[in-house]
Design an enzyme around this catalytic site. Sequence first.
Site, mmCIF file in Angstrom:
data_model
loop_
_atom_site.group_PDB
_atom_site.id
_atom_site.type_symbol
_atom_site.label_atom_id
_atom_site.label_comp_id
_atom_site.label_asym_id
_atom_site.label_seq_id
_atom_site.Cartn_x
_atom_site.Cartn_y
_atom_site.Cartn_z
ATOM 1 N N HIS A 232 -5.775 0.300 5.905
ATOM 2 C CA HIS A 232 -5.808 0.915 7.238
ATOM 3 C C HIS A 232 -6.245 -0.110 8.276
ATOM 4 C CE1 HIS A 232 -7.245 3.740 4.028
ATOM 5 N NE2 HIS A 232 -6.010 4.154 4.247
ATOM 6 N N ARG B 55 -2.041 8.693 -5.972
ATOM 7 C CA ARG B 55 -2.396 9.274 -4.679
ATOM 8 C C ARG B 55 -3.903 9.145 -4.448
ATOM 9 N NH1 ARG B 55 -0.254 15.190 -2.673
ATOM 10 N NH2 ARG B 55 -0.969 14.986 -0.525
ATOM 11 N N ALA B 56 -4.271 8.524 -3.325
ATOM 12 C CA ALA B 56 -5.688 8.209 -3.086
ATOM 13 C C ALA B 56 -6.523 9.479 -2.947
ATOM 14 C CB ALA B 56 -5.826 7.338 -1.839
ATOM 15 N N GLU C 64 1.508 2.616 3.799
ATOM 16 C CA GLU C 64 0.944 3.815 3.167
ATOM 17 C C GLU C 64 1.919 4.984 3.311
ATOM 18 O OE1 GLU C 64 -3.165 4.829 4.102
ATOM 19 O OE2 GLU C 64 -3.379 5.854 2.194
ATOM 20 N N HIS D 246 1.214 5.078 -2.249
ATOM 21 C CA HIS D 246 0.642 5.962 -3.272
ATOM 22 C C HIS D 246 1.709 6.951 -3.728
ATOM 23 C CE1 HIS D 246 -3.343 4.481 -2.227
ATOM 24 N NE2 HIS D 246 -3.231 4.893 -0.991
ATOM 25 N N HIS E 238 0.834 -1.213 0.000
ATOM 26 C CA HIS E 238 0.000 0.000 0.000
ATOM 27 C C HIS E 238 0.867 1.261 0.000
ATOM 28 C CE1 HIS E 238 -3.666 2.189 2.098
ATOM 29 N NE2 HIS E 238 -3.274 2.790 1.001
ATOM 30 N N ARG F 9 2.940 11.569 8.742
ATOM 31 C CA ARG F 9 4.345 11.580 8.335
ATOM 32 C C ARG F 9 5.299 11.866 9.482
ATOM 33 N NH1 ARG F 9 3.914 14.373 2.305
ATOM 34 N NH2 ARG F 9 2.012 13.248 1.769
ATOM 35 N N HIS G 137 -10.608 1.525 -1.468
ATOM 36 C CA HIS G 137 -9.986 2.758 -0.943
ATOM 37 C C HIS G 137 -10.764 3.977 -1.440
ATOM 38 C CE1 HIS G 137 -7.034 5.481 0.597
ATOM 39 N NE2 HIS G 137 -6.108 4.557 0.776
ATOM 40 N N TYR H 58 -11.599 7.627 5.513
ATOM 41 C CA TYR H 58 -10.867 6.404 5.151
ATOM 42 C C TYR H 58 -11.254 5.243 6.072
ATOM 43 C CZ TYR H 58 -7.456 8.722 1.970
ATOM 44 O OH TYR H 58 -6.838 9.384 0.942
#
Lengths: 341, 341
Positions: free
Chosen positions: B223, B71-72, B284, B8, B6, B290, B178, B194
Amino acid sequence: MIIDCHGHYTTAPKALEHWRNAQIAGIEDAALMPRVADLKISDDELRETIEANQLRLMNQRGSDLTIFSPRASFMAHHIGDFSVSSTWAAINNELCFRVARLFPDRFVPAAMLPQSPGVDPASCIPELVKCVEQYGNVGINLNPDPSGGHWTSPPLGDRHWYPIYEKMVEYDIPAMIHVSTSCNACFHTTGAHYLNADTTAFMQCLTSDLFKDFPTLKFLIPHGGGAVPYHWGRFRGLAQELKKPLLTEHLLKNIFFDTCVYHQPGIDLLTRVIPVDNILFASEMIGAVRGIDPETGHCFDDTKRYIEAAAIDAEQRFKIFEGNARRVFPRLDATLKGMGK
Amino acid sequence: MIIDCHGHYTTAPKALEHWRNAQIAGIEDAALMPRVADLKISDDELRETIEANQLRLMNQRGSDLTIFSPRASFMAHHIGDFSVSSTWAAINNELCFRVARLFPDRFVPAAMLPQSPGVDPASCIPELVKCVEQYGNVGINLNPDPSGGHWTSPPLGDRHWYPIYEKMVEYDIPAMIHVSTSCNACFHTTGAHYLNADTTAFMQCLTSDLFKDFPTLKFLIPHGGGAVPYHWGRFRGLAQELKKPLLTEHLLKNIFFDTCVYHQPGIDLLTRVIPVDNILFASEMIGAVRGIDPETGHCFDDTKRYIEAAAIDAEQRFKIFEGNARRVFPRLDATLKGMGK
């Protein structure tokens, strides 16, 4: 003493459902609209439905007191207009009040509100006042999505909701943030909508500064907080990205989670991750999951067993079972002290 | 070998976002609509954005290969009509394909689909075919809510989605379920929408008999499965109430969970509750969270550390890191074997 802070009157006499069906028919055809006086439920009928169900299981499992509110899935605030919701809320709150009067040692009432999509929440205040002042309610259930799965109301941090919060603060009563039936086919009511709403409500609070405006406001997020404790790292990380204070500072003075998580590993995670001061015992019995877990031989919703088996000490267990409920529901504490408890 | 299932392309060159903004402006005013050829991104630019970000962290943390999709949050299927989504999907899928071609040992592409609210999902088939046959994509991302938080599509068990499923089965590719950006103010995209979608998708499958119609169809719920593992007892109990088979029979031959859960207690719950054969390693990274966790000193999304610290044995760890991904993504396995891996 063991206080279950999350019980609904899911076992009310059938007459209630029939009256509601007539009311729903009356929305389309006014000639069919029943009068409140058409609903007749005797004290004996109330007693029977409680003694055979909630009270029987409370005695069997060993819980002492239940904070008791109208059936969540029946609130259905999306049906009809404010007048429909108002009549319906009054009927249900009166029933819970009567149950509490019949069993004053075992049930204390919490109120549903006559919410209606698109209607100013201030319209709920008279019912709230009556429930607190005349019925002795110690809390309310606040539906963050009165549309029933379409999520058309503003988030909980919006001033839209402030009239309710002002009254909650004045009375020092918490709100359980609890949605009702989903009328969106995407969301199963108890398998998706309830849990989604719990997660959503927490995140709405996280992104807002609501508790700066209302430092003493208290929300109880049911069903163990939806996805929140399982994703506690994600939420801590998101708060950090959003330059919010640590969650302990930002939210945990105001937000509490119940223990309606129906297996041991879930409760173990909850008690490992969330400070014990923020966890309140609850079962939502008799509710969505009534069966026996074939893996344990006990009811899924007999959550007391999981708390007893969790890796916490006696003082922590006392807080979850009783101490925190007395602190989060000060009017419950006062009621209990009035009874010498 | 460690496969992150997973990832992106969240770090694409800014030119992509500028082009998208021009496209959005072009929806209102056709004179502003950019041509696909207006977007110029060189291989060097792609290399830079990958080497400085995903690849750097993969090397630092020790993962070998990422299944890499657009990118989701940028999919934003709710923007514009099918033609807008179609052009946008083609651009993004081509970029991920190019990244995979530049780093064939490290990235394998998965496709976004040109979904659009109210449009028959069959319209996505040509893009899907191109991505599998020409670009070597090993999976797709399927958005159960192309409306972006209004949930206007039928549930995943509905025949509405069958054209996609038929093609997935034909190619033997799984779908990660997703959603994209929420345009409903109630739902924070990465903190609520999400996770809600993950829970919702699982419950949609639970109430349906989808996997009777498609016994080999495979869904990967990201997730960590939203709220599902934390409430595994609730879902087992609901399946029982609904007279469905045990979840192991009913869903776990077809549904898998990734490990995008950003703290140790969450991963410990996941590995305790969900059979190890149903768990696929993922981070992810670089995504919603981050930062560095002040409690550990490591990045929240460095999920490899949590798997390494979980109470599982070497064989189980191998399944989560590699074995299950090869089984759930047979085309990935074939690609790897083609490289002698």
